[in-house]
Design a protein around this motif. Structure first.
Motif, mmCIF file in Angstrom:
data_model
loop_
_atom_site.group_PDB
_atom_site.id
_atom_site.type_symbol
_atom_site.label_atom_id
_atom_site.label_comp_id
_atom_site.label_asym_id
_atom_site.label_seq_id
_atom_site.Cartn_x
_atom_site.Cartn_y
_atom_site.Cartn_z
ATOM 1 N N PHE A 301 0.866 -1.190 0.000
ATOM 2 C CA PHE A 301 0.000 0.000 0.000
ATOM 3 C C PHE A 301 0.899 1.236 0.000
ATOM 4 N N SER A 302 0.422 2.282 -0.672
ATOM 5 C CA SER A 302 1.239 3.493 -0.690
ATOM 6 C C SER A 302 0.825 4.385 0.483
ATOM 7 N N PRO A 303 1.728 5.261 0.956
ATOM 8 C CA PRO A 303 1.355 6.195 2.022
ATOM 9 C C PRO A 303 0.101 7.006 1.667
ATOM 10 N N ASP A 305 -2.376 6.009 -0.123
ATOM 11 C CA ASP A 305 -3.576 5.169 0.083
ATOM 12 C C ASP A 305 -4.092 5.400 1.503
ATOM 13 N N PHE A 306 -3.141 5.477 2.439
ATOM 14 C CA PHE A 306 -3.540 5.687 3.832
ATOM 15 C C PHE A 306 -4.128 7.092 4.006
ATOM 16 N N ARG A 307 -3.517 8.070 3.350
ATOM 17 C CA ARG A 307 -4.065 9.432 3.435
ATOM 18 C C ARG A 307 -5.506 9.437 2.892
ATOM 19 N N TYR A 308 -5.690 8.766 1.753
ATOM 20 C CA TYR A 308 -7.028 8.689 1.150
ATOM 21 C C TYR A 308 -8.014 8.072 2.153
ATOM 22 N N LEU A 309 -7.582 6.973 2.794
ATOM 23 C CA LEU A 309 -8.463 6.306 3.765
ATOM 24 C C LEU A 309 -8.880 7.273 4.876
ATOM 25 N N THR A 310 -7.928 8.034 5.398
ATOM 26 C CA THR A 310 -8.274 8.932 6.508
ATOM 27 C C THR A 310 -9.240 10.036 6.055
ATOM 28 N N LEU A 311 -9.130 10.426 4.784
ATOM 29 C CA LEU A 311 -10.020 11.492 4.288
ATOM 30 C C LEU A 311 -11.465 11.005 4.155
ATOM 31 N N THR A 312 -11.655 9.691 4.086
ATOM 32 C CA THR A 312 -13.024 9.165 3.919
ATOM 33 C C THR A 312 -13.809 9.221 5.235
ATOM 34 N N ALA A 313 -13.137 9.511 6.334
ATOM 35 C CA ALA A 313 -13.847 9.589 7.629
ATOM 36 C C ALA A 313 -13.821 11.022 8.140
ATOM 37 N N HIS A 314 -14.870 11.422 8.839
ATOM 38 C CA HIS A 314 -14.870 12.748 9.465
ATOM 39 C C HIS A 314 -13.904 12.738 10.640
ATOM 40 N N TYR A 315 -13.210 13.834 10.857
ATOM 41 C CA TYR A 315 -12.170 13.824 11.900
ATOM 42 C C TYR A 315 -12.735 13.605 13.296
ATOM 43 N N TRP A 323 -7.470 -4.167 7.342
ATOM 44 C CA TRP A 323 -6.755 -4.360 6.079
ATOM 45 C C TRP A 323 -7.733 -4.337 4.914
ATOM 46 N N GLU A 324 -8.940 -4.872 5.123
ATOM 47 C CA GLU A 324 -9.949 -4.854 4.036
ATOM 48 C C GLU A 324 -10.319 -3.416 3.705
ATOM 49 N N GLY A 325 -10.474 -2.602 4.764
ATOM 50 C CA GLY A 325 -10.822 -1.191 4.554
ATOM 51 C C GLY A 325 -9.731 -0.477 3.773
ATOM 52 N N LYS A 327 -7.639 -1.864 1.765
ATOM 53 C CA LYS A 327 -7.622 -2.409 0.406
ATOM 54 C C LYS A 327 -8.681 -1.699 -0.462
ATOM 55 N N ALA A 328 -9.842 -1.508 0.123
ATOM 56 C CA ALA A 328 -10.919 -0.827 -0.618
ATOM 57 C C ALA A 328 -10.520 0.620 -0.909
ATOM 58 N N ALA A 329 -9.936 1.281 0.092
ATOM 59 C CA ALA A 329 -9.511 2.673 -0.107
ATOM 60 C C ALA A 329 -8.434 2.741 -1.183
ATOM 61 N N SER A 330 -7.545 1.775 -1.168
ATOM 62 C CA SER A 330 -6.448 1.755 -2.138
ATOM 63 C C SER A 330 -6.984 1.561 -3.560
ATOM 64 N N ALA A 331 -7.993 0.692 -3.687
ATOM 65 C CA ALA A 331 -8.578 0.453 -5.019
ATOM 66 C C ALA A 331 -9.268 1.720 -5.524
ATOM 67 N N ALA A 332 -10.015 2.376 -4.627
ATOM 68 C CA ALA A 332 -10.706 3.613 -5.021
ATOM 69 C C ALA A 332 -9.679 4.684 -5.391
ATOM 70 N N HIS A 333 -8.628 4.756 -4.614
ATOM 71 C CA HIS A 333 -7.576 5.747 -4.853
ATOM 72 C C HIS A 333 -6.888 5.494 -6.205
ATOM 73 N N ALA A 334 -6.609 4.219 -6.500
ATOM 74 C CA ALA A 334 -5.963 3.872 -7.779
ATOM 75 C C ALA A 334 -6.881 4.245 -8.942
ATOM 76 N N ASN A 335 -8.147 3.954 -8.754
ATOM 77 C CA ASN A 335 -9.136 4.277 -9.781
ATOM 78 C C ASN A 335 -9.176 5.789 -10.025
ATOM 79 N N LEU A 336 -9.183 6.532 -8.928
ATOM 80 C CA LEU A 336 -9.207 7.995 -9.021
ATOM 81 C C LEU A 336 -7.971 8.503 -9.770
#
Ligand code: AMP
Ligand code: ZN
Length: 461
Positions: A301-303, A305-315, A323-325, A327-336
């Motif tokens: 996973f790229s760093p 990908d993790f940033r993208y994951l954190t942006l999907t949640a309100h602070y 890990w599944e979460g 993975k999903a964030a990473s796929a969405a991020h790659a797609n983007l």
């Protein structure tokens, strides 16, 4: 709509009104550099960074200070246990200075990898000792602190709002009621906290010490932030942040000592981010769920990908890391990234989308909704490609995903050849060969799509 954020101590959404028009003085508690930072810490640093970027995007000139704690943070936030740096030095057979340097280096590398903008100043506690001593002196002069044989303490009875801030009652507590807390028999109230430790008794061997009017010693952790924020931002300043764990001890202590010393607030707004959990649990070494950024990278996973994951949640919501979460964030991020890379050169941005994006930021930094606007834009059939590109570039100033300037992948000659061979196999209806080549491409980190123009490959991010 102006920027609204949830202020923890005012217990409501407040509209940020800067002290000086158009400018924001912003302080965030930084790491104690005795060990590697984990992804929980990093969630908080990404939050600080996104907030800073949003403030800039909304037109403010921001001065952001994040300290490095390299002395004085005891294992318990309540003055018990060892200094974390001394503990780290013993564990690793290094000097405290080496430990601090070593972990600061890794911390800065993580910050860079996550595309976190460097704060305007990153002061080290060990470089701000005179400013800390100055505050302690004033507190003693004003009778808000007292000296014992072991330390100088802040007297919480001199700060009427202390119980309200911490949400705890201290009057009924007997000294020593909590066995694990090493208590100084001369302490007036067990909740009084240390401003300065003398290098006597349990701290006799403390490596880091400085001369002070009270003999050799070292600062308490809380006074560090009071001194460093005041030094670089003045007092009061606008905005103070960190994660939710500091609302009950560290920040009330910062507020109490700074206000008692100078008779004015320390900061006008206090904003706290919620914790990151792993599989629903608090991270801990004993549970084996304490992950670093490098653990994520080891699993490809790229760093970002993790940033993208954190942006999907309100602070203000807990973020449950799985890990599944990821993975999903990473796929969405790659797609983007792939979709953005295919956009035309930037034209004028779309003001309607930018407005919507901005409204979500202004509404308590709702990054999840802001990200949804970005997706809506990308998928919109009505918006021209170059307009999308220009709008994405604007939005990325806040999201920090490095989307600006993405270009379609240029394939290496080896991969291009595999693609060509696969197209030939498909045209010849050699499905076995075609599948074999697909697996080969996938094993090299590409996703494979079959389109009307033949095989299309994309590098997984
Ligand atoms: P520390 O070095 O323990 O003071 O932590 C550095 C920063 O990370 C502080 O702002 C903490 O509030 C924050 N933090 C610690 N644990 C977590 C977590 N699990 N999730 C989010 N933030 C955290
Ligand atoms: Zn702090």
């Amino acid at each position: 709509m102006p920027l609204n954020l949830y202020d923890t101590y005012k217990r409501k959404l407040v509209t940020i009104e800067p002290i000086e028009k158009g400018k924001i003085g912003f302080y965030s508690c930084g790491p104690t550099v005795y060990d590697f930072v984990h992804i929980g810490n990093l969630r908080t640093y990404i939050f600080n960074d996104t907030l800073k970027r949003a403030l800039k995007y909304l037109g403010y000139k921001v001065k952001h200070i994040m300290n490095i704690t390299d002395v004085g943070h005891l294992v318990s936030d309540e003055d018990a246990g060892e200094d974390k740096l001394e503990k780290g030095a013993k564990r690793e057979g290094k000097t405290v200075w080496e430990v601090a340097r070593y972990y600061t280096k890794f911390f800065l590398a993580d910050i860079e990898a996550l595309n976190i903008e460097m704060p305007e100043v990153m002061p080290r506690a060990t470089e701000t000792i005179p400013e800390m001593i100055e505050i302690v002196k004033i507190l003693l002069e004003k009778g808000a602190a007292y000296e014992t044989d072991e330390a100088i303490y802040f007297d919480i009875s001199k700060f009427p709002d202390y119980e309200k801030l911490t949400g705890q009652k201290f009057k009924d507590k007997k000294q020593g009621a909590r066995d694990e807390v090493v208590t100084d028999p001369q302490k007036k109230n067990p909740a009084d906290f240390a401003l300065w430790f003398k290098t006597v008794g349990r701290f006799k061997e403390h490596t880091m010490h400085w001369s002070s009017p009270w003999g050799e010693g070292f600062p308490g952790w809380h006074i560090e932030c009071s001194a460093m924020s005041r030094k670089f931002l003045g007092q009061p300043f606008d905005l103070h942040t960190s994660a939710i764990d500091h609302t009950k001890v560290h920040h009330p202590n910062e507020i109490a000592q700074s206000e008692a010393a100078y008779g004015i607030p320390l900061a006008n707004y206090w904003v706290h981010a919620e914790f990151l959990l792993v599989d629903g649990h608090k991270m801990s070494k004993s549970l084996g769920n304490l992950f670093r950024l490098s653990d994520l990278e080891e699993k490809s996973f790229s760093p970002l990908d993790f940033r993208y994951l954190t942006l999907t949640a309100h602070y203000r919501n807990k973020l449950n890391f799985t890990w599944e979460g990821l993975k999903a964030a990473s796929a969405a991020h790659a797609n983007l990234r792939n979709l953005v890379s295919e956009l035309n050169e930037p034209a004028e941005p779309d003001e309607k989308y930018l407005n919507e994006f901005r409204l979500h930021l202004e509404n308590d930094l709702n990054t999840a909704e802001a990200l949804a606007v970005l997706w809506k834009l990308i998928k919109s059939p009505e918006i021209a490609s170059g307009v999308k590109r220009a709008t994405v570039n604007e939005m990325d100033k806040v999201l920090g995903l490095n989307l600006a300037g993405l270009k379609p992948e240029v394939l290496s000659p080896e991969i291009a050849e595999l693609v060509e061979r696969r197209d030939f196999a498909r045209q010849s209806r050699d499905w076995k060969k075609s599948d074999e080549l697909r697996r080969n491409l996938e094993a090299q980190g590409f996703s494979v799509e079959d389109g009307p123009q033949g095989t299309k490959v994309r590098k997984n991010s």
